[in-house]
Scaffold this motif. Structure first.
Motif, short mmCIF file in Angstrom:
data_model
loop_
_atom_site.label_atom_id
_atom_site.label_comp_id
_atom_site.label_asym_id
_atom_site.label_seq_id
_atom_site.Cartn_x
_atom_site.Cartn_y
_atom_site.Cartn_z
N PRO B 78 0.82 -1.21 0.00
CA PRO B 78 0.00 0.00 0.00
C PRO B 78 0.85 1.26 0.00
O PRO B 78 2.07 1.20 0.26
N VAL B 79 0.22 2.38 -0.32
CA VAL B 79 0.92 3.67 -0.36
C VAL B 79 1.58 3.93 0.99
O VAL B 79 0.98 3.69 2.04
N GLY B 80 2.82 4.40 0.93
CA GLY B 80 3.53 4.72 2.17
C GLY B 80 4.31 3.56 2.75
O GLY B 80 4.82 3.64 3.86
N THR B 81 4.41 2.47 1.95
CA THR B 81 5.17 1.31 2.44
C THR B 81 6.65 1.66 2.52
O THR B 81 7.24 2.14 1.56
N ASP B 82 7.25 1.39 3.65
CA ASP B 82 8.67 1.66 3.83
C ASP B 82 9.47 0.52 3.19
O ASP B 82 9.23 -0.65 3.51
N SER B 102 18.48 -0.02 -2.32
CA SER B 102 19.30 1.13 -2.72
C SER B 102 18.57 2.00 -3.75
O SER B 102 18.85 3.18 -3.87
N GLN B 103 17.66 1.39 -4.52
CA GLN B 103 16.95 2.16 -5.55
C GLN B 103 15.47 2.32 -5.23
O GLN B 103 14.69 2.73 -6.09
N SER B 104 15.08 1.96 -4.02
CA SER B 104 13.67 2.07 -3.64
C SER B 104 13.48 3.18 -2.61
O SER B 104 14.42 3.56 -1.91
N SER B 105 12.26 3.69 -2.57
CA SER B 105 11.92 4.70 -1.58
C SER B 105 10.45 4.52 -1.23
O SER B 105 9.83 3.55 -1.67
N VAL B 106 9.90 5.43 -0.48
CA VAL B 106 8.47 5.34 -0.16
C VAL B 106 7.64 5.51 -1.43
O VAL B 106 6.54 4.98 -1.56
N ASP B 107 8.21 6.22 -2.42
CA ASP B 107 7.49 6.49 -3.66
C ASP B 107 7.64 5.38 -4.71
O ASP B 107 6.75 5.15 -5.51
N TYR B 108 8.82 4.77 -4.75
CA TYR B 108 9.08 3.76 -5.77
C TYR B 108 9.64 2.50 -5.11
O TYR B 108 10.62 2.56 -4.39
N LEU B 109 9.01 1.37 -5.43
CA LEU B 109 9.52 0.10 -4.91
C LEU B 109 10.03 -0.73 -6.08
O LEU B 109 9.27 -1.04 -7.01
N LEU B 110 11.31 -1.06 -6.07
CA LEU B 110 11.91 -1.80 -7.17
C LEU B 110 12.32 -3.19 -6.70
O LEU B 110 13.07 -3.34 -5.74
N PHE B 111 11.82 -4.20 -7.40
CA PHE B 111 12.17 -5.59 -7.11
C PHE B 111 12.99 -6.15 -8.27
O PHE B 111 12.64 -5.96 -9.43
N THR B 112 14.08 -6.85 -7.95
CA THR B 112 14.90 -7.46 -9.00
C THR B 112 14.87 -8.98 -8.85
O THR B 112 14.79 -9.50 -7.74
N SER B 123 14.32 -10.04 -15.05
CA SER B 123 13.42 -8.90 -15.13
C SER B 123 13.37 -8.16 -13.81
O SER B 123 13.83 -8.66 -12.78
N THR B 124 12.83 -6.96 -13.85
CA THR B 124 12.62 -6.17 -12.63
C THR B 124 11.18 -5.67 -12.62
O THR B 124 10.57 -5.50 -13.67
N ILE B 125 10.65 -5.45 -11.42
CA ILE B 125 9.29 -4.92 -11.27
C ILE B 125 9.36 -3.62 -10.48
O ILE B 125 9.99 -3.59 -9.42
N LEU B 126 8.75 -2.59 -11.03
CA LEU B 126 8.73 -1.30 -10.33
C LEU B 126 7.28 -0.93 -9.98
O LEU B 126 6.41 -0.88 -10.85
N PHE B 127 7.04 -0.70 -8.70
CA PHE B 127 5.74 -0.23 -8.25
C PHE B 127 5.86 1.28 -8.02
O PHE B 127 6.62 1.71 -7.14
N ASP B 128 5.12 2.04 -8.81
CA ASP B 128 5.18 3.50 -8.70
C ASP B 128 4.11 3.95 -7.72
O ASP B 128 2.93 4.07 -8.08
N LYS B 129 4.50 4.21 -6.51
CA LYS B 129 3.53 4.56 -5.47
C LYS B 129 3.31 6.05 -5.35
O LYS B 129 2.38 6.50 -4.71
N LYS B 130 4.16 6.84 -6.01
CA LYS B 130 4.00 8.28 -5.94
C LYS B 130 2.81 8.72 -6.78
O LYS B 130 1.95 9.48 -6.33
#
Lengths: 196, 167
Positions: B78-82, B102-112, B123-130
């Motif tokens: 969910p939004v605001g996930t640390d 290293s490349q994730s934040s509260v706004d962007y979650l990157l999985f490799t 592949s990589t998955i990016l969740f754009d929470k911003k």
């Protein structure tokens, strides 16, 4: 007399060496040309195989999306691909595309269908009047010429993810004969129950 | 007579350098033609393998997007996930994905993807929470590679899904 002997033609050994070099040159050129013809046929077959492969993966994805649109659940969608060799649903979780024998899919029938392979999957047929590759049973078009049997065999296997019941891995494999050698391509794709 | 023949022979031997010159010229010509053809063939081989690599990368991206949508719609992040407290790894088919802190934040979650060898497709998955937070939209991005290692042969294909969140 000595002068005449200096101007004589090639000796037998020189001629033999020349013929040998010529034979080797022509032989390698012919071998190169034969290799070229083989590669051209391989490239053509590979294009067909890749399109057959993409078609089958798209078929499975489309069946999932259609099931969602028609209000089927994730399990009910799986049931549509758990069929016997006639395409009838069996209700067995390890049947049809979910079996190790795999299944064939035919998007060109009036109602698209998936049939379980009995052992080896059948050969794909080529319909020259429509330039389509498919299977003959209930072909919706009326071919004016008989379909030709190709050496392509397409097999779709769906396996459950070991980590989640909401994920399945769809693998399509195509094999064919290129000359006397069996060639093949394979591709996997993940399908999930993403509908909330 | 013998003297005459000897003189003629001497004259001929003085001109044999031309044979060597012609030989070198012809060999150079054939060599340059061969190298040109080899160069063209090499480039054609790379071009022809591009279609195959592209297909592998595309289905990697497709797999990433399917998996990303599953996790996103089930509200795993969910939004605001640390990023430091996010559920990791996540599982897609037979593969594992771990969060790249290293490349994730509260706004962007990157999985490799965790791969056996770096030359394997990944592949990589990016969740754009911003964007999700601002425009009430969810964005999931899947990047697929034919080989994990960055090289001249690496092909990247990207897919992005944008959808409205349920009210």
């Amino acid at each position: 007399m000595k002068q005449t002997s200096l101007q004589t033609g090639f000796t037998l050994i020189e001629t033999l060496v020349a013929v040998l070099i010529l034979t080797m040159s022509i032989g390698s050129l012919l071998s190169l040309a034969a290799g070229g013809f083989y590669s051209v046929r391989y490239a053509r077959n590979q294009i067909v195989a890749n399109n057959l492969l993409q078609e089958s993966l798209e078929y499975v994805r489309n069946s999932r999306d259609s099931a969602f649109i028609n209000g089927l659940t994730w399990t009910q969608w799986q049931d549509t691909l758990q069929t016997d060799i006639s395409g009838n649903q069996t209700g067995i979780d390890t049947d049809g595309c979910f079996s190790t024998d795999g299944c064939i899919v035919n998007p060109y029938t009036a109602v698209p269908e998936a049939k379980k392979c009995s052992g080896a999957c059948p050969f794909v047929l080529y319909f020259p009047d429509n330039s389509f590759y498919g299977y003959s049973a209930t072909y919706p078009f009326t071919p004016t010429t008989a379909p030709y049997q190709t050496s392509f065999v397409r097999k779709i296997v769906i396996t459950m993810s070991p980590y989640s019941t909401d994920q399945v891995v769809v693998t399509s494999s195509i094999s064919w004969l290129n000359g006397v050698n069996t060639r093949g391509v394979s591709q996997s794709m993940l399908i999930t129950n993403w509908k909330p | 007579m013998n003297k005459l023949i000897l003189q003629e022979n001497k004259g001929l031997s003085a001109q044999t350098g031309f044979a060597m010159l012609f030989t070198v010229l012809i060999v150079s010509l054939i060599l340059s033609i061969t190298l040109s053809i080899s160069n063209i063939t090499f480039k054609q081989t790379i071009l022809s393998s591009l279609a195959k690599d592209s297909q592998i990368a595309f289905y990697q991206a497709d797999t990433a997007i399917e998996c990303g949508m599953l996790y996103d719609t089930t509200l795993s992040f969910p939004v605001g996930t640390d990023p430091s407290s996010v559920v990791s790894p996540i599982f897609c088919g037979n593969d594992r994905f771990v969060i790249d802190t290293s490349q994730s934040s509260v706004d962007y979650l990157l999985f490799t993807q965790v791969v056996g060898a770096q030359t394997d497709p990944c592949s990589t998955i990016l969740f754009d929470k911003k964007t999700n937070e601002i425009e009430n939209e969810a964005i999931v991005q899947g990047l697929g590679y034919n080989t994990c290692t960055a090289s001249a042969r690496q092909v990247q294909r990207a897919l992005q899904v944008t959808y409205s969140l349920a009210p």
